[in-house]
Motif scaffolding. Structure first.
Motif, PDB file in Angstrom:
ATOM      1  N   LEU A  20       1.805   7.746  -8.144  1.00 40.67           N
ATOM      2  CA  LEU A  20       2.212   6.436  -7.643  1.00 40.67           C
ATOM      3  C   LEU A  20       1.394   5.977  -6.435  1.00 40.67           C
ATOM      4  O   LEU A  20       0.920   4.840  -6.393  1.00 40.67           O
ATOM      5  N   SER A  21       1.231   6.828  -5.429  1.00 44.96           N
ATOM      6  CA  SER A  21       0.529   6.423  -4.210  1.00 44.96           C
ATOM      7  C   SER A  21      -0.907   6.022  -4.514  1.00 44.96           C
ATOM      8  O   SER A  21      -1.435   5.042  -3.965  1.00 44.96           O
ATOM      9  N   TYR A  22      -1.559   6.780  -5.388  1.00 47.91           N
ATOM     10  CA  TYR A  22      -2.930   6.469  -5.781  1.00 47.91           C
ATOM     11  C   TYR A  22      -2.973   5.126  -6.501  1.00 47.91           C
ATOM     12  O   TYR A  22      -3.850   4.290  -6.250  1.00 47.91           O
ATOM     13  N   LEU A  23      -2.020   4.906  -7.412  1.00 48.25           N
ATOM     14  CA  LEU A  23      -1.970   3.657  -8.166  1.00 48.25           C
ATOM     15  C   LEU A  23      -1.787   2.454  -7.246  1.00 48.25           C
ATOM     16  O   LEU A  23      -2.475   1.441  -7.373  1.00 48.25           O
ATOM     17  N   VAL A  24      -0.855   2.554  -6.293  1.00 46.90           N
ATOM     18  CA  VAL A  24      -0.588   1.444  -5.379  1.00 46.90           C
ATOM     19  C   VAL A  24      -1.831   1.119  -4.555  1.00 46.90           C
ATOM     20  O   VAL A  24      -2.203  -0.046  -4.392  1.00 46.90           O
ATOM     21  N   ALA A  25      -2.489   2.156  -4.038  1.00 46.42           N
ATOM     22  CA  ALA A  25      -3.708   1.921  -3.256  1.00 46.42           C
ATOM     23  C   ALA A  25      -4.785   1.266  -4.117  1.00 46.42           C
ATOM     24  O   ALA A  25      -5.489   0.349  -3.675  1.00 46.42           O
ATOM     25  N   GLU A  26      -4.908   1.727  -5.345  1.00 44.05           N
ATOM     26  CA  GLU A  26      -5.892   1.163  -6.265  1.00 44.05           C
ATOM     27  C   GLU A  26      -5.619  -0.322  -6.519  1.00 44.05           C
ATOM     28  O   GLU A  26      -6.534  -1.158  -6.517  1.00 44.05           O
ATOM     29  N   ARG A  27      -4.357  -0.673  -6.704  1.00 43.08           N
ATOM     30  CA  ARG A  27      -3.991  -2.065  -6.941  1.00 43.08           C
ATOM     31  C   ARG A  27      -4.239  -2.912  -5.690  1.00 43.08           C
ATOM     32  O   ARG A  27      -4.704  -4.054  -5.783  1.00 43.08           O
ATOM     33  N   CYS A  28      -3.921  -2.363  -4.520  1.00 49.54           N
ATOM     34  CA  CYS A  28      -4.158  -3.110  -3.279  1.00 49.54           C
ATOM     35  C   CYS A  28      -5.646  -3.378  -3.071  1.00 49.54           C
ATOM     36  O   CYS A  28      -6.039  -4.479  -2.660  1.00 49.54           O
ATOM     37  N   ILE A  29      -6.467  -2.365  -3.365  1.00 52.31           N
ATOM     38  CA  ILE A  29      -7.915  -2.545  -3.237  1.00 52.31           C
ATOM     39  C   ILE A  29      -8.388  -3.668  -4.151  1.00 52.31           C
ATOM     40  O   ILE A  29      -9.241  -4.485  -3.783  1.00 52.31           O
ATOM     41  N   ALA A  30      -7.812  -3.732  -5.362  1.00 51.74           N
ATOM     42  CA  ALA A  30      -8.183  -4.792  -6.298  1.00 51.74           C
ATOM     43  C   ALA A  30      -7.833  -6.169  -5.748  1.00 51.74           C
ATOM     44  O   ALA A  30      -8.428  -7.173  -6.136  1.00 51.74           O
ATOM     45  N   HIS A  31      -6.883  -6.213  -4.808  1.00 45.72           N
ATOM     46  CA  HIS A  31      -6.476  -7.483  -4.194  1.00 45.72           C
ATOM     47  C   HIS A  31      -7.109  -7.668  -2.812  1.00 45.72           C
ATOM     48  O   HIS A  31      -6.668  -8.507  -2.027  1.00 45.72           O
ATOM     49  N   GLY A  32      -8.110  -6.849  -2.497  1.00 45.01           N
ATOM     50  CA  GLY A  32      -8.917  -7.100  -1.321  1.00 45.01           C
ATOM     51  C   GLY A  32      -8.556  -6.365  -0.048  1.00 45.01           C
ATOM     52  O   GLY A  32      -9.100  -6.678   1.015  1.00 45.01           O
ATOM     53  N   PHE A  33      -7.660  -5.372  -0.118  1.00 44.41           N
ATOM     54  CA  PHE A  33      -7.350  -4.622   1.109  1.00 44.41           C
ATOM     55  C   PHE A  33      -6.908  -3.213   0.754  1.00 44.41           C
ATOM     56  O   PHE A  33      -6.480  -2.935  -0.364  1.00 44.41           O
ATOM     57  N   TYR A  34      -7.023  -2.312   1.727  1.00 43.80           N
ATOM     58  CA  TYR A  34      -6.541  -0.944   1.582  1.00 43.80           C
ATOM     59  C   TYR A  34      -5.270  -0.810   2.421  1.00 43.80           C
ATOM     60  O   TYR A  34      -5.208  -1.315   3.549  1.00 43.80           O
ATOM     61  N   PRO A  35      -4.228  -0.167   1.906  1.00 46.98           N
ATOM     62  CA  PRO A  35      -2.976  -0.067   2.660  1.00 46.98           C
ATOM     63  C   PRO A  35      -3.177   0.549   4.046  1.00 46.98           C
ATOM     64  O   PRO A  35      -3.811   1.596   4.181  1.00 46.98           O
ATOM     65  N   ARG A  36      -2.642  -0.118   5.048  1.00 47.24           N
ATOM     66  CA  ARG A  36      -2.697   0.424   6.410  1.00 47.24           C
ATOM     67  C   ARG A  36      -1.684   1.559   6.518  1.00 47.24           C
ATOM     68  O   ARG A  36      -0.556   1.450   6.047  1.00 47.24           O
ATOM     69  N   VAL A  37      -2.096   2.645   7.157  1.00 43.72           N
ATOM     70  CA  VAL A  37      -1.279   3.852   7.189  1.00 43.72           C
ATOM     71  C   VAL A  37      -0.296   3.808   8.349  1.00 43.72           C
ATOM     72  O   VAL A  37      -0.685   3.570   9.503  1.00 43.72           O
ATOM     73  N   ALA A  38       0.978   4.037   8.054  1.00 38.51           N
ATOM     74  CA  ALA A  38       1.998   4.116   9.106  1.00 38.51           C
ATOM     75  C   ALA A  38       1.834   5.411   9.895  1.00 38.51           C
ATOM     76  O   ALA A  38       1.163   6.348   9.454  1.00 38.51           O
TER      77      ALA A  38
END
Length: 307
Positions: free
Chosen positions: A206-224
């Motif tokens: 899941l975490s890999y998938l979410v990051a991959e989708r976010c990258i496709a939308h132009g950003f990488y998830p910011r880490v808490a």
């Protein structure tokens, strides 16, 4: 030559926390136990335990040897139990692994229960494990069936898989968050948020998938500042450390009263759940797998669409 007895003695010392307690559990003299460990270290030509009069410490080699030895002993115990079960005319136990993001809520749990009724000689040993770990364990023969979140990054030649269904993803945000009252959000609105779960470079899921989708939308998830790859990630959201993107099924069973789950409306924000088993699995496993797949279809769960 390393013996089965030496492996068991070594693991018992580590788990008992010392020679004296291990000797008591094993009903042998401490001197005999110490002699067996010295012979084991001699056979390996490596020091496993550093010890003095009051305590012991595992070396790096000892820690690795303990973990591998414990797994060997568990596998042997499982093989013995399986053989005894089959010898009594029963079919045996299957080990099923599932990701923490694949809860055994409807329809998975009820379907498993119904399928078990059709296989009265089978029992399930169910544990949680990450998707990549599931694939490895099944490929190596240490587990029988997996319920995993795709993607799985490593290729396993002995692994069979079938996508069971697609599931929409939702945002998990604190109840006090400005987006908490929304029914839907666009992923772009989460660009500046801190995510409490981030991908591991060697793991899919899941975490890999979410990051991959976010990258496709132009950003990488910011880490808490506090992160988790377990069910506790919703507790971190509840505590205000950040947000997460999770499957709808996790939202439906969440006990975190302080978390809201607006849907992510972007079309590509879905996740696939796959069933895993070995290509050369015994007939018992194959029969159970096919019955489970058919049982899921009977619930009205639609087959995943082809891309």
């Amino acid at each position: 030559m390393i013996s089965f007895r030496q492996l068991r003695y070594f693991v018992e010392i580590v788990e008992a926390g010392g020679y004296t307690r291990a000797a008591e559990r094993l009903f042998i003299a401490q001197s005999a136990l110490s002699r067996q460990i010295k012979e084991l270290e001699g056979s390996l030509d490596v020091v496993l335990l550093r010890r003095d009069a009051k305590q012991f410490e595992l070396t790096d080699a000892g820690q690795d040897f303990y973990e591998r030895s414990r797994k060997i002993l568990l596998d042997i115990d499982r093989a013995v139990a399986q053989a005894r079960t089959i010898g009594k005319g029963e079919h045996g136990a299957l080990r099923l692994l599932h990701s923490s993001s694949v809860p055994l809520s409807a329809p998975l749990g009820p379907t498993l229960n119904e399928v078990l009724k059709a296989f009265p000689g089978i029992s399930l040993e169910i544990s949680q494990a990450p998707s990549e770990y599931q694939a490895r364990e099944i490929d190596e023969g240490s587990a029988d069936i997996g319920l995993a979140r795709l993607p799985i990054l490593r290729k396993h030649p002995n692994l069979e898989s079938a996508v069971l269904y697609r599931e929409r993803l939702v945002a998990a945000v604190p109840a006090t968050h400005p987006l908490a009252q929304r029914e839907q959000v666009e992923i772009a609105e989460l660009r500046e948020e801190h995510f409490v779960t981030v991908p591991h470079r060697d793991r899919g899921g899941l975490s890999y998938l979410v990051a991959e989708r976010c990258i496709a939308h132009g950003f990488y998830p910011r880490v808490a500042r506090a992160t988790s790859r377990k069910n506790s990630l919703l507790s971190l959201v509840n505590a205000g450390f950040g947000i997460a993107v999770v499957p709808q099924s996790m939202a439906s069973i969440s006990l975190a009263a302080g978390v809201s789950f607006p849907a992510v409306k972007d079309a590509d924000f879905y996740s696939e759940v796959a069933l895993l088993w070995r290509r050369d699995a015994p007939a018992m496993v194959n029969q159970f797998v096919q019955a489970f797949i058919e049982g899921l279809r009977a619930t009205g769960l639609p087959a995943p669409e082809e891309d």
